[in-house]
Design a protein around this motif. Structure first.
Motif, PDB file in Angstrom:
ATOM      1  N   GLN A  77       7.737  71.877  54.108  1.00 25.24           N
ATOM      2  CA  GLN A  77       6.616  71.880  53.171  1.00 25.24           C
ATOM      3  C   GLN A  77       6.853  70.894  52.034  1.00 25.24           C
ATOM      4  O   GLN A  77       5.941  70.167  51.619  1.00 25.24           O
ATOM      5  N   GLN A  78       8.088  70.839  51.528  1.00 25.01           N
ATOM      6  CA  GLN A  78       8.378  69.925  50.428  1.00 25.01           C
ATOM      7  C   GLN A  78       8.218  68.473  50.858  1.00 25.01           C
ATOM      8  O   GLN A  78       7.672  67.640  50.131  1.00 25.01           O
ATOM      9  N   GLN A  81       4.572  67.725  50.939  1.00 20.03           N
ATOM     10  CA  GLN A  81       4.042  67.600  49.589  1.00 20.03           C
ATOM     11  C   GLN A  81       4.398  66.250  48.985  1.00 20.03           C
ATOM     12  O   GLN A  81       3.617  65.671  48.215  1.00 20.03           O
ATOM     13  N   ASP A  82       5.550  65.718  49.354  1.00 18.33           N
ATOM     14  CA  ASP A  82       5.992  64.444  48.808  1.00 18.33           C
ATOM     15  C   ASP A  82       5.464  63.244  49.581  1.00 18.33           C
ATOM     16  O   ASP A  82       5.956  62.125  49.408  1.00 18.33           O
ATOM     17  N   ASN A 616       0.287  72.822  51.984  1.00 19.49           N
ATOM     18  CA  ASN A 616      -0.241  72.356  50.708  1.00 19.49           C
ATOM     19  C   ASN A 616      -1.751  72.232  50.822  1.00 19.49           C
ATOM     20  O   ASN A 616      -2.294  72.009  51.900  1.00 19.49           O
ATOM     21  N   SER A 620      -3.440  70.197  45.532  1.00 15.74           N
ATOM     22  CA  SER A 620      -2.043  69.951  45.157  1.00 15.74           C
ATOM     23  C   SER A 620      -1.531  68.635  45.726  1.00 15.74           C
ATOM     24  O   SER A 620      -0.342  68.379  45.726  1.00 15.74           O
ATOM     25  N   SER A 622      -0.215  65.029  46.380  1.00 14.88           N
ATOM     26  CA  SER A 622       0.453  63.971  45.637  1.00 14.88           C
ATOM     27  C   SER A 622       0.002  62.640  46.204  1.00 14.88           C
ATOM     28  O   SER A 622      -0.636  62.565  47.243  1.00 14.88           O
TER      29      SER A 622
END
Length: 627
Positions: A77-78, A81-82, A616, A620, A622
């Motif tokens: 998930q991180q 998100q990035d 995400n 949210s 990015s």
């Protein structure tokens, strides 16, 4: 060219420990819930039952990942998100799984990966290979009789060249967005800082008979007094962290050549009771293979899976094709599950029809499917096994009563096949599965494995080695004919791994991404879930939670404690011989849903294991990195 992500993206990976701390409490709560439900269960085969935890299903609008452990899901998930791609997230999650779910997969194993951009699908084969020196007698006693299974598994004899890292590197080269080394950071930090042992790992360690014979494994998985690590114990793996740092910096070549490869070979060849044949040359020459997927129509959908050496894509296409070819009164959508005492139970006619189709598919699997580099497909093409006319003819063998055991069919261009031509390949269920969709229109369905629970029970540099060579047939011939899945040097063993992607035929939009661990039972697990969603209209979480059932061309298998007596009796009346077993699937999937004009991804995880979904939302998002 891949642009290096902005420093803020890289720095955000240092938030992973915070996610880990948040998830530790979630994981430990799940451990307790699974432990409570496991206490009343009977003993099971590896990779065994460790409890049941109801899962709600999860929605997100931008991207999603479902993996077999909360910490692996958090890492993926991180990465999403990035600004990472589906491949990036899958790699990061898989590296964490190598740490937190070592009994199932890792650097010492292999796997199969489906990647799609829109409806364009690619299949990546990271299956292990036999040493060049291997012969069909590899798993035979001096008398010519097949070895006992665990006599073959434990030690160096069963270890094939690991394929996972070459496969992941190739997929990343073609579809990655973030730098390779970035994807290793969550697993490295967890290995150094520690992670809580989950209930599933703790349960399987208590059941394990062979792992402590290896000094490195004993020191890691067991306390000094010999007791297995308990659930909640914080475990650190600095050896794996060191290995991951080296591969992050130098790529997969660091693993396949040099000191790591030499240590793997030394461990395999110097086993005191059961040495293997693996060489440094075998390691250095390994290559992953990009193949054409097996895609076949099913009603208004297109279902895509892995080609050989996996049998998963072919068998699933055959089963679905035979179900569609049945007469109108036997169409499977006429037999949805019924709610009994608050839970859904399959209709006995559905169990009958699906199990019969599976018998026919498994008979063909045993006769025809092997490494495509060594085994010619019938009629010169694998599509002969899923041709509509052939499947329609095969479906006529399905009657009111069970056939018990099916014989292989005769696709165009093949000679008649005598009855009773199975092989004695054994494929046990120590495997994991993950699925990802990203914000760029990419999807991944990936199944990875070390074969049996804890593989060959050999640990090197912080990871376990596979025993995938025991997926070959132990006997080279049956009834005077060569077995397709016989052992040969450099060959890839047949598998049942079945990463699957489903698309709408008219719009080409992704509908489902799913797969499961479970050894040779993977195919029935995936078929049940596909039928549950596509034919019975269940949401994905409900379809996964349905009781498992099916046949691998033997008895009809029913999940223990989940089929009422009257259903069992209805099947016996149709001639079924029943086997009641735990059938511990680990189906993970993502379904495309809509709410008004908004697409929402629905993630689902098997209640029989520890997996969760995360993602995400558009709010949210990015700024994505560019290529």
């Amino acid at each position: 060219m891949r642009a290096t992500p902005a420093p803020s993206h890289t720095a955000s990976l240092f938030r992973v420990p915070a996610l880990i701390r948040q998830l530790r409490s979630v994981l430990l709560a799940a451990c307790c819930a699974m432990s409570a439900s496991a206490s009343a269960q009977p003993a099971v085969d590896p990779e065994g039952f460790s409890g049941w935890t109801d899962k709600p299903g999860w929605y997100h609008t931008r991207d999603m990942i479902v993996a077999a452990h909360p910490l692996a899901t958090a890492a993926g998930q991180q990465i999403l998100q990035d600004g990472g791609s589906a491949i990036d997230a899958a790699i990061a999650a898989q590296l964490v799984l190598a740490l937190v779910e070592p009994q199932s997969s890792g650097l010492g194993g292999g796997g199969f990966l489906l990647h799609a951009h829109g409806a364009s699908v690619q299949a990546y084969d990271g299956r292990e290979t036999a040493p060049a020196a291997a012969t069909p007698a590899l798993f035979q006693e001096t008398s010519g009789q097949p070895m006992r299974f665990f006599a073959a598994v434990v030690g160096g004899r069963s270890v094939g060249v690991p394929g996972l890292l070459r496969m992941l590197e190739q997929a990343h080269r073609e579809h990655g967005r973030l730098p390779w080394k970035t994807l290793f950071q969550p697993a490295i930090r967890l290995a150094e800082q520690g992670f809580p042992v989950g209930q599933r790992l703790a349960t399987l360690l208590r059941q394990e008979r062979y792992l402590a014979d290896d000094p490195e494994a004993r020191a890691y998985f067991f306390s000094p007094d010999g007791t297995p690590r308990a659930a909640g114990t914080v475990l650190r793996n600095p050896a794996l962290a060191h290995t991951l740092r080296a591969i992050a910096a130098g790529g997969a070549d660091v693993f396949y050549t040099g000191n790591i490869a030499r240590d793997i070979v030394r461990k395999v060849r110097n086993h005191p009771r059961n040495p293997g044949m693996l060489s440094t040359e075998d390691m250095a020459r390994y290559q992953a293979v990009r193949r054409m997927p097996i895609c076949a129509p099913y009603r208004q959908w297109r279902v895509c899976g892995m080609p050989p050496p996996s049998s998963g894509g072919l068998a699933i296409a055959q089963i679905l094709g035979m179900l569609e070819a049945l007469p109108p009164e036997w169409q499977i959508d006429r037999y949805p599950p019924q709610r009994e005492v608050g839970r859904l139970v399959p209709d006995p006619m559905a169990v009958h029809l699906i199990s019969e189709a599976e018998r026919l598919a498994y008979a063909d699997r045993a006769r025809y499917v092997g490494d495509p580099a060594r085994t010619a497909p019938p009629g010169g093409t694998w599509s002969s096994l899923i041709a509509p006319d052939y499947l329609k003819q095969r479906a006529t063998a399905i009657t009111e009563r069970s056939m018990g055991q099916a014989m292989a069919g005769m696709p165009d261009g093949t000679p008649p096949v005598p009855a009773g031509l199975p092989d004695d390949s054994l494929e046990l269920p120590s495997t994991t599965h993950l699925v990802v969709v990203d914000q760029y229109g990419n999807s991944v369905s990936m199944t990875t494995s070390i074969e049996n629970q804890f593989g060959a029970r050999l640990m090197v540099r912080g990871f376990l080695l596979n025993n995938q060579l025991t997926d070959f047939a132990f006997s080279a011939t049956q009834n005077g004919r060569p077995v397709a899945n016989r052992v040969e040097g450099g060959k890839r063993p047949r598998s049942s791994m079945a990463p699957t992607l489903v698309f709408e035929r008219d719009s080409n939009r992704l509908v489902l991404a799913l797969g499961s661990p479970g050894g040779s039972a993977i195919i029935p697990y995936v078929v049940k879930t596909l039928v549950g969603t596509l034919d019975w209209g269940l949401d994905l979480q409900s379809a996964i939670a349905l009781p498992n059932f099916g046949s691998r061309n033997g008895p009809t298998e029913l999940e223990a404690d989940r089929f009422p007596a009257d259903l069992q009796e209805a099947l016996r009346m149709r001639g079924h011989t029943l086997r009641i077993a735990q059938l511990v699937s680990g189906v993970h999937g993502i379904a495309r849903t809509t709410q008004g004009d908004e697409v929402r991804w629905f993630g689902a995880a098997d209640p029989r294991r520890e997996g969760i979904a995360a993602g995400n939302d558009m709010s949210s998002a990015s700024v994505p990195s560019s290529r």
